[in-house]
Design an enzyme around this catalytic site. Structure first.
Site: not given
Ligand code: RIB
Ligand code: CA
Length: 311
Positions: A241
């Protein structure tokens, strides 16, 4: 050269993001890393950030700890995804580097406001509590920053922590709503985009082939980190992500999206934290967000892996 501050709640994808930034000194200058409660409680996110910096021998980077809870709500964490420590899957030594003295929201205000308007970019990889607190201290922050680039939200992909909400926004929806209305140029990278960017076996083996301590550690950390999503979605690999935020700064051309109106549900128990995206422009609301819905995943991983290999 972009001057950037990275706000995060390290699990491995956050750490890959800031290591990618530190591996790109021609393009990015990391003024500070700030930590917040999110994936795991604040003491652990602050410890994980320093573990990763020590591994990469970047201990000159200041790390400021911030909020240990959302603005109004009880903290919700994600140990079910990232493990009890947030860095499960590979043993890294306890950090010896200290946190930098100061509260992260205040450090953000000082670092931004002491520079000319339009100089500093905020890279937000976590619940937005620190940013909202910084805006409470200095409301002009929103029009003084160059840009806010955040990983969070979702449109047609649906939620990952509830059917409607993405984790970063869900943990502190009021903070997210405050940031979305702060007047800064905002680029949002939602699950619709990050779910296309998965840590497949071939990509992980390419990383491991560097044979460096960073490559070996993050091979194992990411291998653990993908288990939950592989089981939930039936994919090979899990979404990387947060590094998309830094990749956008380095190679914006690998992303596509459009300027749209986005706001956050802060009341309904059913859809709390949902990002409501006016993708088809059916309202007259101001288009406050560049919403990046797609990424070229191969080019993303080519960039991330090559740069991590430099550390
Ligand atoms: O939904 C994904 C996010 O939530 C990313 O930032 C991951 O690190 C968690 O924090
Ligand atoms: Ca994160």
């Amino acid at each position: 050269m972009r001057q950037i501050i990275i706000d995060c709640d390290p699990s491995p994808d956050d750490a890959v993001a800031f290591l990618l930034a530190l591996a790109s000194p021609e393009e990015l200058n990391v003024l500070a890393i700030t930590t917040v409660a999110g994936n795991v409680p604040l003491p652990l996110t602050s410890k994980n950030a320093r573990k990763a910096l020590e591994l990469a021998k970047r201990t000159e980077t200041p790390v400021y700890a911030g909020a240990s809870a959302p603005l109004l709500r009880k903290l919700i964490t994600a140990e079910h995804v990232h493990g009890r420590t947030g860095f499960d899957g590979y043993e890294l030594p306890e950090p010896t580097m200290a946190l930098t003295k100061g509260f992260a929201p205040e450090a953000i205000v000082d670092l931004v406001m002491q520079r000319k308007a339009g100089e500093v970019t905020l890279c937000c990889l976590a619940p937005l509590t620190n940013i909202a607190l910084a805006l409470a201290k200095e409301p002009r922050l929103g029009t003084h920053v160059r840009e806010i680039v955040l990983m969070g939200g979702a449109f047609s992909e649906g939620g990952n922590i509830t059917p409607a909400a993405e984790f970063n926004v869900f943990v502190d929806p009021e903070a997210a709503a405050r940031v979305l209305s702060c007047g800064a140029p905002i680029t949002m990278i939602p699950l619709d985009c990050t779910h296309q960017a998965r840590t497949t076996n071939a990509r992980m083996e390419k990383l491991r082939a560097f044979g460096t301590p960073v490559a070996e550690a993050f091979y194992h950390l990411l291998k653990f980190n993908k288990i939950f999503d592989e089981q939930k979605y039936g994919w090979e690999g899990g979404p990387l992500h947060d590094a998309t935020v830094i990749a956008y700064l380095l190679a914006p051309e690998i992303f596509t999206g459009r300027k749209v109106y986005v706001n956050v549900e802060c009341a309904s128990p059913l859809t709390l934290g949902m990002t409501v995206v006016d993708w088809w422009g059916v309202t007259e609301n101001p288009k406050n967000v560049q919403f990046l819905r797609d990424v070229n995943a191969d080019r993303y991983f080519d960039l991330v892996i090559e740069r991590l290999g430099r550390l």
